[in-house]
Every structure is written in structure tokens, then in C-alpha cells.
Design a protein around this motif. Structure first.
Motif, PDB file in Angstrom:
ATOM      1  N   LYS A 105      30.947   7.704 -34.887  1.00 36.09           N
ATOM      2  CA  LYS A 105      29.749   8.164 -35.606  1.00 36.09           C
ATOM      3  C   LYS A 105      28.504   8.116 -34.729  1.00 36.09           C
ATOM      4  N   ALA A 106      28.435   7.119 -33.832  1.00 33.24           N
ATOM      5  CA  ALA A 106      27.221   6.975 -33.005  1.00 33.24           C
ATOM      6  C   ALA A 106      27.615   6.524 -31.597  1.00 33.24           C
ATOM      7  N   PRO A 107      28.221   7.425 -30.806  1.00 29.92           N
ATOM      8  CA  PRO A 107      28.746   7.023 -29.488  1.00 29.92           C
ATOM      9  C   PRO A 107      27.679   6.551 -28.509  1.00 29.92           C
ATOM     10  N   GLU A 108      26.429   7.001 -28.663  1.00 33.58           N
ATOM     11  CA  GLU A 108      25.368   6.633 -27.721  1.00 33.58           C
ATOM     12  C   GLU A 108      24.576   5.417 -28.173  1.00 33.58           C
ATOM     13  N   ASP A 109      24.889   4.900 -29.341  1.00 38.33           N
ATOM     14  CA  ASP A 109      24.150   3.754 -29.876  1.00 38.33           C
ATOM     15  C   ASP A 109      24.357   2.539 -28.961  1.00 38.33           C
ATOM     16  N   ARG A 110      23.257   1.927 -28.536  1.00 37.71           N
ATOM     17  CA  ARG A 110      23.352   0.784 -27.610  1.00 37.71           C
ATOM     18  C   ARG A 110      24.141  -0.364 -28.218  1.00 37.71           C
ATOM     19  N   ARG A 111      24.082  -0.519 -29.534  1.00 43.56           N
ATOM     20  CA  ARG A 111      24.832  -1.595 -30.181  1.00 43.56           C
ATOM     21  C   ARG A 111      26.337  -1.361 -30.063  1.00 43.56           C
ATOM     22  N   VAL A 112      26.726  -0.085 -30.091  1.00 48.44           N
ATOM     23  CA  VAL A 112      28.134   0.259 -29.895  1.00 48.44           C
ATOM     24  C   VAL A 112      28.557  -0.102 -28.475  1.00 48.44           C
ATOM     25  N   GLN A 113      27.695   0.224 -27.499  1.00 52.28           N
ATOM     26  CA  GLN A 113      28.004  -0.084 -26.105  1.00 52.28           C
ATOM     27  C   GLN A 113      28.066  -1.594 -25.866  1.00 52.28           C
ATOM     28  N   LEU A 114      27.199  -2.341 -26.547  1.00 48.24           N
ATOM     29  CA  LEU A 114      27.230  -3.798 -26.411  1.00 48.24           C
ATOM     30  C   LEU A 114      28.556  -4.369 -26.907  1.00 48.24           C
ATOM     31  N   LEU A 115      28.994  -3.913 -28.078  1.00 50.39           N
ATOM     32  CA  LEU A 115      30.268  -4.400 -28.599  1.00 50.39           C
ATOM     33  C   LEU A 115      31.417  -3.970 -27.699  1.00 50.39           C
ATOM     34  N   ALA A 116      31.342  -2.740 -27.184  1.00 51.32           N
ATOM     35  CA  ALA A 116      32.384  -2.266 -26.268  1.00 51.32           C
ATOM     36  C   ALA A 116      32.467  -3.163 -25.035  1.00 51.32           C
ATOM     37  N   GLY A 117      31.317  -3.551 -24.505  1.00 50.31           N
ATOM     38  CA  GLY A 117      31.296  -4.439 -23.340  1.00 50.31           C
ATOM     39  C   GLY A 117      31.854  -5.809 -23.660  1.00 50.31           C
ATOM     40  N   ASP A 118      31.437  -6.385 -24.785  1.00 48.54           N
ATOM     41  CA  ASP A 118      31.922  -7.709 -25.171  1.00 48.54           C
ATOM     42  C   ASP A 118      33.431  -7.697 -25.413  1.00 48.54           C
ATOM     43  N   LEU A 119      33.914  -6.635 -26.046  1.00 41.64           N
ATOM     44  CA  LEU A 119      35.345  -6.528 -26.318  1.00 41.64           C
ATOM     45  C   LEU A 119      36.134  -6.358 -25.021  1.00 41.64           C
ATOM     46  N   ALA A 120      35.597  -5.589 -24.088  1.00 44.26           N
ATOM     47  CA  ALA A 120      36.266  -5.426 -22.790  1.00 44.26           C
ATOM     48  C   ALA A 120      36.362  -6.757 -22.055  1.00 44.26           C
ATOM     49  N   LEU A 121      35.318  -7.565 -22.135  1.00 44.09           N
ATOM     50  CA  LEU A 121      35.368  -8.895 -21.523  1.00 44.09           C
ATOM     51  C   LEU A 121      36.450  -9.750 -22.170  1.00 44.09           C
ATOM     52  N   ALA A 122      36.504  -9.703 -23.507  1.00 45.28           N
ATOM     53  CA  ALA A 122      37.500 -10.502 -24.229  1.00 45.28           C
ATOM     54  C   ALA A 122      38.915 -10.058 -23.895  1.00 45.28           C
ATOM     55  N   GLU A 123      39.095  -8.762 -23.608  1.00 45.32           N
ATOM     56  CA  GLU A 123      40.412  -8.221 -23.267  1.00 45.32           C
ATOM     57  C   GLU A 123      40.701  -8.319 -21.774  1.00 45.32           C
ATOM     58  N   ASP A 124      39.825  -9.007 -21.040  1.00 40.45           N
ATOM     59  CA  ASP A 124      39.981  -9.199 -19.600  1.00 40.45           C
ATOM     60  C   ASP A 124      39.954  -7.861 -18.848  1.00 40.45           C
ATOM     61  N   HIS A 125      39.025  -7.015 -19.244  1.00 37.66           N
ATOM     62  CA  HIS A 125      38.802  -5.756 -18.539  1.00 37.66           C
ATOM     63  C   HIS A 125      37.357  -5.737 -18.035  1.00 37.66           C
ATOM     64  N   PRO A 126      37.040  -6.554 -17.021  1.00 37.96           N
ATOM     65  CA  PRO A 126      35.636  -6.673 -16.586  1.00 37.96           C
ATOM     66  C   PRO A 126      35.049  -5.379 -16.041  1.00 37.96           C
ATOM     67  N   LYS A 127      35.898  -4.518 -15.447  1.00 36.98           N
ATOM     68  CA  LYS A 127      35.372  -3.258 -14.919  1.00 36.98           C
ATOM     69  C   LYS A 127      34.846  -2.378 -16.044  1.00 36.98           C
ATOM     70  N   MET A 128      35.608  -2.296 -17.159  1.00 40.81           N
ATOM     71  CA  MET A 128      35.164  -1.515 -18.312  1.00 40.81           C
ATOM     72  C   MET A 128      33.903  -2.131 -18.920  1.00 40.81           C
ATOM     73  N   ALA A 129      33.877  -3.455 -18.986  1.00 36.23           N
ATOM     74  CA  ALA A 129      32.697  -4.128 -19.529  1.00 36.23           C
ATOM     75  C   ALA A 129      31.470  -3.822 -18.677  1.00 36.23           C
ATOM     76  N   ARG A 130      31.665  -3.833 -17.372  1.00 37.78           N
ATOM     77  CA  ARG A 130      30.553  -3.562 -16.452  1.00 37.78           C
ATOM     78  C   ARG A 130      29.990  -2.162 -16.685  1.00 37.78           C
ATOM     79  N   GLN A 131      30.880  -1.200 -16.902  1.00 37.80           N
ATOM     80  CA  GLN A 131      30.439   0.179 -17.153  1.00 37.80           C
ATOM     81  C   GLN A 131      29.648   0.270 -18.456  1.00 37.80           C
ATOM     82  N   ALA A 132      30.145  -0.431 -19.503  1.00 37.34           N
ATOM     83  CA  ALA A 132      29.477  -0.373 -20.805  1.00 37.34           C
ATOM     84  C   ALA A 132      28.067  -0.948 -20.731  1.00 37.34           C
ATOM     85  N   PHE A 133      27.938  -2.118 -20.122  1.00 36.11           N
ATOM     86  CA  PHE A 133      26.623  -2.758 -20.044  1.00 36.11           C
ATOM     87  C   PHE A 133      25.682  -1.977 -19.115  1.00 36.11           C
TER      88      PHE A 133
END
Length: 713
Positions: A191-219
Motif C-alpha cells: 500500500k505504501a512502498p515508499e513510506d519510511r516506516r515501511v523501510q524501517l521495519l524492512a531493515g529491522d526484519l532483515a537484521l533479525a533474519e541475519d541479512h545485514p546487506k538487505m538491512a543496510r540497503q533499507a536504512f
């Protein structure tokens, strides 16, 4: 006079400036409303405070002031202002959301749940924002089902759907339900792909899933449009997870420059310093965090870990105990606190902390400590069960292999340990821990050259690997290279003067060289820095070897400060027992037994002391000890002597024969067997045993009695 006139002018200017606030209250209120609408909340507060000096009972001004306080991060003041507004007649219904937000912000989620209507009522009356707020409060209280219901109802409001889905995603993330978090993230992103809050959650979830490269891109995507603290801290975490320390350090400097008041920069500097082994710097930066946020668990954890690594066990324990009180479910806090308790000998405390933890890849280190604690507590079956649980993680998982191998080493199954480690090193060739343990297994199997080779290669890559240096010292000592070892350790101590472990190792080396006075001086220095039971025992042993009759005072003084150190208390009981101080020995053993009722050694020694004292409790204690340790010759000897003294030679003789067969090198057990044979009418067997004992010339407590017994046969 000039100064007076200048002061008067300044005062006049001040008075005139102050008088300018005495404008029309309605005008001031209108200006405050405009400032608030423009997000200039501080100016709104100034206008409202000036208005309330003239009209302190204006409820609408108090209410707008409450909202301004809330917007500028002062929830306590906001709660006071909104309460005043309602008290002056402002509509409670209108003020409800502001009051609820303030209550939540000051840490009273239970009050929010009690204050707001039910989720069903809020949904019926189309109060979507209140549903979100209620969900936040329920989530804080870990009322997961209620929070899910509230958030889901809020998601039914078109304008709140994204925020509600993100809240649900974060709730699932906090519960480590990564799949559930990912589902809600997809909904929000759709619904809101550019929303910064969406990107923040995406980054936090990537960290939790041990995907630091994806998290780095999100943040990073957030920071390209606006530099904000939350995204910057996430980016730093991702960089650290990738091992990019240089980039993380640069980003921390940038964060500190943009947000000089934040403690996050100090926290990450502490993390980076700890990762580099610079524990003094880690403590310095973490102390700044602690001064600002004394209840911040990650900061407390760093303070505890860094002090522990430097050997300051008691200080580390204080920080970690505080962290445990705040967050008792934190795995890392439990592990580090268990390490503290291990160093001070609180075995039961380790078991209490680690026993409830699940068996998974995240709990490998805690399970190792738990297994070792079980062994120290005499619970061998429990230790073996933990080892069996962890074998399913070998050989691919280096940590699991290390655990099982260490337990194999504890059981003296050196061949199995070597095989496990060699297989694991094929999967994990760069594991320092596995290489170290392999050297340990090889050394235990008397393959000293191979052990030295393993440890020397490890030190080429990791020169600060203290355990490998300890292993090499042991191997070098076996080859008689004492001087080289002492010189090496003194060089290390000049560089790392606060390292208690190195100081203890130097004391060990000096002691093995027979330099008892020097060894004691080094142990004293180590104990002053870190008063552990291990060092107290070493001090006692050196004093005893030097013929110091007051050596036991070292153990007594340690126990005054650490009354639950049962390893030291058991040793003191043995010292008293050897000195013939029966009552004092019994008292020490009983204190240990109160905390460890199933410790065979304690039960056995107590049984013998009670037997010597004519106490009828002796037999029951010895029988319990034998049940717990059926293969122990020492326990069999004790119970056999007790039964023999009670006239039950038919029960005593088989036990004493078994004990002597298992321990032919123990003259005391041989003497007991001789007495039993004589009592059973088999003097010829007693004569043979006594001949062996006395011909060896070996001293033992009952030697004179054995000589008299032999002479009478």
C-alpha cells in the motif's frame, strides 16, 4: 555610575520586553494555535505559558499546552496539563486521546487500557486512532491476542491501515515470529512502498533474519532523503553485522555530529571498542550511556561484559544483575551473568539462570555452561543429557561441536573429542575455538608436539588468544622451558597490566618453578583486582606448600566476603578435617550440603566425621553417598568401615574388597580392607595387604596402626 545606568537600561529593556506579552489573550491563543499548526511546538508552548500567566483558568489553553508538551517529548508535563484542562471543564471526550498518549509515553500502558473504551466499542464508534493507541498499550503489556484484535480493527480504517499493519509487524518481530512480521510488512509495502516506516521495519526484519546487506540497503534508502536518528542507528547495526567496522565508525561520527545530544553514538562506540578488544574504551563510552540511561539493557550488558573481560568480576556482576532485573528473558544477559556466577563458584545460580533456556543454535554457549554447572553440582546424568541434545548440531555448527568436545574432554574421552574436532574443522577451518580445543585434546592424549603445533598456528592468526597461550605454557612447562614461559608472561603483563588471567598464569608458572614467595605476591595482586575463589585456592595452596600454618585463614577471609562459594568452603572443610578439627569441618560441610544435598564427596566426608564423633547420622549419609556414586571406592570404604564398626562384617567386607581392588594405591583403603579381613577371620589376606602397604614406605594417616596390626598377626 555608568554600570548602574547600564543596569537600569538593561532592566528597563527587560521590563518592556516582559510587558509585550501582556497582549490580548485571544491574540496569544490564536498565535499559539498557528504555531502548533506549523509544527512550531516550542513557540506554541511559550505563547500558551504567557497566556496562562494572565488567564490561568483557561481550559482550552491548558489542553493545547498539553498537546505541545507531548509533541516536544515532555509526556509528564503533558499529562499534568491535560489533567488540569479537564479539571477546569475541558471536554473529557475531546481530551481522551491526548491523555491516553501521555499515559502511554510515561510508561503506564495499564492505565491506558483501563482508561479507553473496549476495542469493540471503539470500532463501533469509528474511533480508529484510539484503536491503534489501545493496541500499543496492550502490546506493551504483552496482551498479544487483545493487541492483535485492536490493530486488526484499526486496519479496517483506510487511512490507518498501513500504520496498523506496521504495528502488527513490529509486534510479531518482538516475539521473534519473523514469518508473521514478514506477512504484515508485505501488506504495508503493497500500500505504501515508499513510506519510511515501511523501510524501517524492512531493515529491522532483515537484521533479525541475519541479512545485514538487505538491512543496510533499507536504512540507506531512508537516509538518502532525510538523515534521521532511527535509520542511522539501524544502518550502523547493519554495518556492524556485516563486519564493516570502518564504515560503522564513520557513520557513528556522522550520527554524533548530526545529533550531538544522542547517547546512541556513545553506545555504538562502546560496541565497536568491545569488538576490537579495547575494553577500557568500551567501558568509557558505555559509562556515558549509563549516566544518561541507567536502565538501558544493551548498555548495561556492555558494561558487564567489558568489566568481566578485564577480570573485574564483582563489578561486572553488579551491572549484569541490574540488566537481569530489567529484562530477565534476555538470553545474552543470562549468559553473561552465568559467566559471573561461574567465576565466583555459584553453581546453583548458573543452573537457575540457564536451565529454562531452549535447545537451539542461539543457546549453544548457555548450554555449555549449564552442562559444566551440572557436572560441578554432581548431576552427571543432567550434564550428559545436555551433551546429547547438542550433538545434533555437530559437526556443522562450530559452537555445538565445541560444547560436545569440551564435555568429552571433561569426561576424559580425549579420543572422541579429537575426532569431533577434526571433523568440525573440515567444515569450519577458521574456527579459533575448535583449533584451541583440538590442541587441548591432543595434549591430553600426550601428543605434545601436535598440540604445540596447533596452538602456535592459532597464535599466528590470533596473537591475543589467551587460552592458547595458557595451553602452550602447559606444553612448554612439560618440556621444562620454565624461564622462557616466565619471561613471555611478564612481557604480556607489561602490555596488559589489568589482565587478571595473565597474572594468575604467571603465578602458576612461578609456583611450578618452586618460586613460592614470588608466586604468592603475584596471586595477591590478582586477588586484589578480582577476588575469586579460584585465586583464593591458589593462594592457599602456595602458602601450604611454603609451610605457612595460617594458610587456612586465606580461605576463611575469602568466605567472609563470598559465603556462597562452595568450592572454597568444601576445601576449607577438608583442611579442617585433615587437621583433626572435627566440629569445624562438620559445620563447613553442612553449609555446603544445605545448598547441594546430593553432592557425594560432601556426604561421604560428613558421614566419616559423624562416624568418628559417634553420631548415628553417619550410616544414612554414607548410604546416600553410595547410591549417588556407586562406583566410588572412597565412598565404599567409608560405608564399609561404618558397617564394620556396627558389627555387620558380612555387608562391610564386599564393599571394602571392591574399594581396595579399585584403589590399590590408596593405603588408607588397604588398611580398612585389612581390618575387615581380620574381622571376617581371614588374617592371611590381611597379612598380605599390610605387607604391601608397609613395604612401600609410603606415609599415610593410619600407618602406625597398620604397623601395630601387622606385628600382632
Amino acid at each position: 555610575m555608568d554600570i548602574v545606568r547600564l543596569g537600569g537600561v538593561a532592566s528597563l529593556v527587560f521590563v518592556l520586553s516582559a510587558c509585550s506579552w501582556f497582549a490580548d489573550p485571544e491574540k496569544l491563543f490564536a498565535q499559539a494555535q498557528q504555531a502548533y499548526a506549523d509544527a512550531n511546538y516550542r513557540e506554541a508552548r511559550v505563547r500558551l505559558q504567557a497566556l496562562l500567566e494572565q488567564a490561568p483558568r483557561r481550559a482550552d489553553a491548558h489542553y493545547l499546552l498539553a498537546k505541545s508538551y507531548l509533541a516536544t517529548g515532555k509526556p509528564g508535563s503533558a499529562l499534568e496539563a491535560v489533567t488540569t484542562a479537564v479539571g477546569l471543564g475541558f471536554s473529557p471526550e475531546t481530551a481522551r486521546m491526548t491523555r491516553a498518549r501521555a499515559l502511554l509515553a510515561v510508561g503506564q500502558p495499564d492505565a491506558v487500557v483501563e482508561f479507553l473504551p473496549t476495542a469493540a466499542e471503539l470500532e463501533r464508534t469509528d474511533q480508529g486512532e484510539a484503536l491503534l493507541l489501545l493496541g500499543h498499550a496492550q502490546a506493551r503489556l504483552q496482551l498479544w491476542e487483545s493487541a492483535t484484535s485492536s490493530y486488526s480493527a484499526a486496519a479496517g480504517f483506510e487511512q490507518l491501515a498501513v500504520e496498523a499493519w506496521l504495528a502488527l509487524g513490529r509486534m510479531h518481530l518482538s516475539r521473534n515470529d519473523l514469518e508473521g512480521a514478514q506477512d504484515y510488512l508485505r501488506k504495508a509495502a503493497g500500500k505504501a512502498p515508499e513510506d519510511r516506516r515501511v523501510q524501517l521495519l524492512a531493515g529491522d526484519l532483515a537484521l533479525a533474519e541475519d541479512h545485514p546487506k538487505m538491512a543496510r540497503q533499507a536504512f540507506s534508502s531512508i537516509l538518502t532523503t532525510e538523515y534521521e536518528e532511527r535509520a542511522a542507528t539501524g544502518l550502523i547495526q547493519a554495518m556492524l553485522a556485516e563486519g564493516d567496522i570502518e564504515a560503522a565508525s564513520t557513520e557513528v561520527d556522522r550520527l554524533a555530529e548530526r545529533f550531538p545530544q544522542t547517547v546512541q553514538s556513545s553506545f555504538f562506540r562502546a560496541v565497536i571498542a568491545k569488538a576490537a578488544g579495547d575494553y577500557e574504551s568500551a567501558i568509557k563510552h558505555a559509562s556515558q550511556v549509563y549516566q544518561s540511561q541507567p536502565d538501558f539493557v544493551p548498555g548495561l550488558l556492555i558494561m558487564g561484559e567489558a568489566h568481566l573481560e578485564q577480570g573485574y568480576t564483582s563489578v561486572a556482576g553488579q551491572y549484569l544483575e541490574q540488566a537481569y532485573q530489567i529484562d530477565p528473558d534476555n538470553l545474552h544477559v543470562r549468559l553473561q551473568l552465568a559467566r559471573v556466577r561461574e567465576r565466583v563458584g555459584e553453581v546453583e545460580g548458573i543452573i537457575e539462570l540457564l536451565e529454562p533456556l531452549p535447545v537451539d543454535a542461539e543457546a549453544i554457549a548457555p548450554r555449555l555452561l549449564l552442562a559444566l554447572a551440572y557436572r560441578k553440582a554432581g548431576e552427571t546424568d543432567a550434564a550428559a543429557a545436555v551433551a546429547a541434545e547438542l550433538e545434533s548440531f555437530t559437526p556443522e555448527h562450530a559452537g555445538a561441536t565445541a560444547v560436545v568436545a569440551e564435555l568429552a574432554l571433561e569426561r576424559a574421552d580425549f579420543k572422541k573429542a579429537q575426532e569431533l574436532l577434526e571433523a568440525a574443522l573440515e567444515e569450519n577451518p577458521g574456527s579459533d575455538r575448535l583449533v584451541f580445543l583440538l590442541g587441548k585434546a591432543l595434549f591430553a592424549r600426550e601428543d605434545t608436539d601436535a598440540a604445540i603445533l596447533a596452538w602456535e598456528r592459532l597464535l599466528l592468526d590470533t596473537p591475543d588468544h589467551l587460552q592458547a597461550r595458557r595451553g602452550l605454557v602447559s606444553a612448554y612447562l612439560q618440556e621444562g622451558r620454565h624461564t622462557d614461559v616466565e619471561e613471555h608472561l611478564r612481557v604480556l603483563l607489561r602490555e596488559r597490566s589489568e589482565d587478571v588471567g595473565l597474572r594468575v598464569l604467571l603465578g602458576d608458572v612461578l609456583r611450578q618453578q618452586g618460586k613460592l614467595d614470588s608466586a604468592l605476591a603475584v596471586y595477591d595482586e590478582a586477588y586484589a583486582k578480582n577476588p575469586t575463589g579460584e585465586i583464593a585456592v591458589k593462594r592457599y595452596q602456595v602458602q601450604q606448600a611454603a609451610g605457612d600454618e595460617s594458610a587456612s585463614r586465606t580461605l576463611e577471609r575469602h568466605l567472609q566476603q563470598h559465603p556462597k562459594d562452595d568450592r572454597v568452603r568444601t576445601l576449607l572443610a577438608q583442611v579442617y578435617q585433615a587437621a583433626g578439627w572435627v566440629e569445624r569441618s562438620i559445620d563447613e560441610y553442612e553449609q555446603v550440603r544445605a545448598r547441594h544435598p546430593d553432592q557425594p564427596l560432601v556426604l561421604n566426608n560428613l558421614a566419616w566425621l559423624y562416624h568418628q564423633s559417634g553420631d548415628q547420622r553417619a550410616q544414612a549419609l554414607a548410604e546416600k553417598a553410595l547410591k549417588l556414586a556407586p562406583d566410588s571406592p572412597e565412598v565404599a570404604d567409608t560405608l564399609g568401615r561404618i558397617w564394620m564398626a556396627a558389627g555387620h562384617i558380612e555387608r562391610a567386607l564386599p564393599l571394602l574388597e571392591k574399594a581396595w581392588s579399585a584403589r590399590p594405591e590408596n593405603p588408607e583403603i588397604g588398611y580398612s580392607a585389612s581390618l575387615a579381613y581380620i574381622e571376617a577371620g581371614k588374617p592371611e589376606k590381611a597379612r598380605v595387604i599390610l605387607g604391601e602397604l608397609l613395604s612401600s614406605g609410603k606415609p599415610f594417616p593410619s600407618r602406625k596402626e597398620a604397623e601395630a596390626l601387622r606385628a600382632g598377626l
